[in-house]
Design an enzyme around this catalytic site. Structure first.
Site, short mmCIF file in Angstrom:
data_model
loop_
_atom_site.label_atom_id
_atom_site.label_comp_id
_atom_site.label_asym_id
_atom_site.label_seq_id
_atom_site.Cartn_x
_atom_site.Cartn_y
_atom_site.Cartn_z
CB CYS A 2 -1.46 1.33 -3.36
SG CYS A 2 -1.90 2.61 -2.20
CB CYS A 3 2.59 3.69 -3.14
SG CYS A 3 3.84 4.94 -3.47
#
Length: 224
Positions: free
Chosen positions: A135-136
């Site tokens: 994620c990110c």
């Protein structure tokens, strides 16, 4: 049987390590799913230390493994000891530690390299057909190491909601495909078994970030 998941941390704090809220959300969703989790981090110095009150670098050195232990409540292992054969999946939260400690993307941009231990584990999991959840900004690692993969870091047009949209350019520069998604969603590259979500790359309420990470975790476990 409970899925065995390795979670890779890069320190403690969004500006020089792991984004703590993302790591916490991942751990909550894995716990709810009944997964067996073990956390790892490189035993090396961070690129630098950032004062999180003003976002500026400060003096001193900090060890990635020791800082990551703050999130892991002490239950963390040197990444060099990770045996990919013992796990069904690997998940990496974001935070600038991905681009500073797990790679040198923060200083080299498109010419960045990935930490040798991180490169080894991502390639090993991919080669074994085991899923990777990210994620990110963590999807930049997949884009660098898995040719032609598909990932998401949210939207690729910068605006108030998507203040970091320009960072998606690195995905295209590696020759991989960026797929626009909303914060509550995740994108699954079925062929490569890579599941990604944008998390805090979107300016959104924290519960929506939490929900999107939940989708990423659930879809990663489905592939395991």
């Amino acid at each position: 049987m409970a899925k065995r998941v390795a979670v890779i941390l890069s320190g403690c704090g969004v500006y020089d390590g792991t984004e703590v809220n993302e790591a916490s959300a991942i751990l909550v969703h894995l716990s709810r799913a009944g997964a067996k989790v073990q956390m790892f981090a490189p035993n090396a110095d961070q690129m630098h230390v950032v004062n999180h009150c003003d976002g500026k670098p400060t003096e001193g050195k900090r060890n990635i493994l020791q800082e990551s232990a703050r999130i892991a409540r002490g239950e963390i292992t040197d990444l060099a000891k990770l045996d990919d054969a013992q796990f069904d999946a690997v998940i990496l939260p974001g935070g600038f530690g991905v681009g500073k400690n797990l790679s040198d993307w923060a200083v080299k941009n498109k010419d960045f390299t990935v930490h040798p231990q991180v490169e080894k584990l991502i390639k090993a999991f991919h080669r074994a057909g085991k899923p990777l959840g990210m994620c990110c900004i963590a999807p930049i690692l997949a884009a660098k190491l898995v040719p032609g993969c598909e990932v998401t870091m949210g939207h690729d047009k910068q605006c108030e909601k998507w203040p970091y949209a320009e960072s998606t350019g690195i995905i295209k520069e590696t020759g991989c495909k960026h797929v626009n998604t909303e914060v509550e969603e995740a994108h699954t590259d079925v062929k490569n078994k890579i599941v990604t979500t944008c998390a805090f790359l979107c300016n959104a309420p924290i519960h929506k970030v939490f929900d999107g990470i939940g989708v990423m975790v659930q879809e990663t476990l489905k592939l395991a």
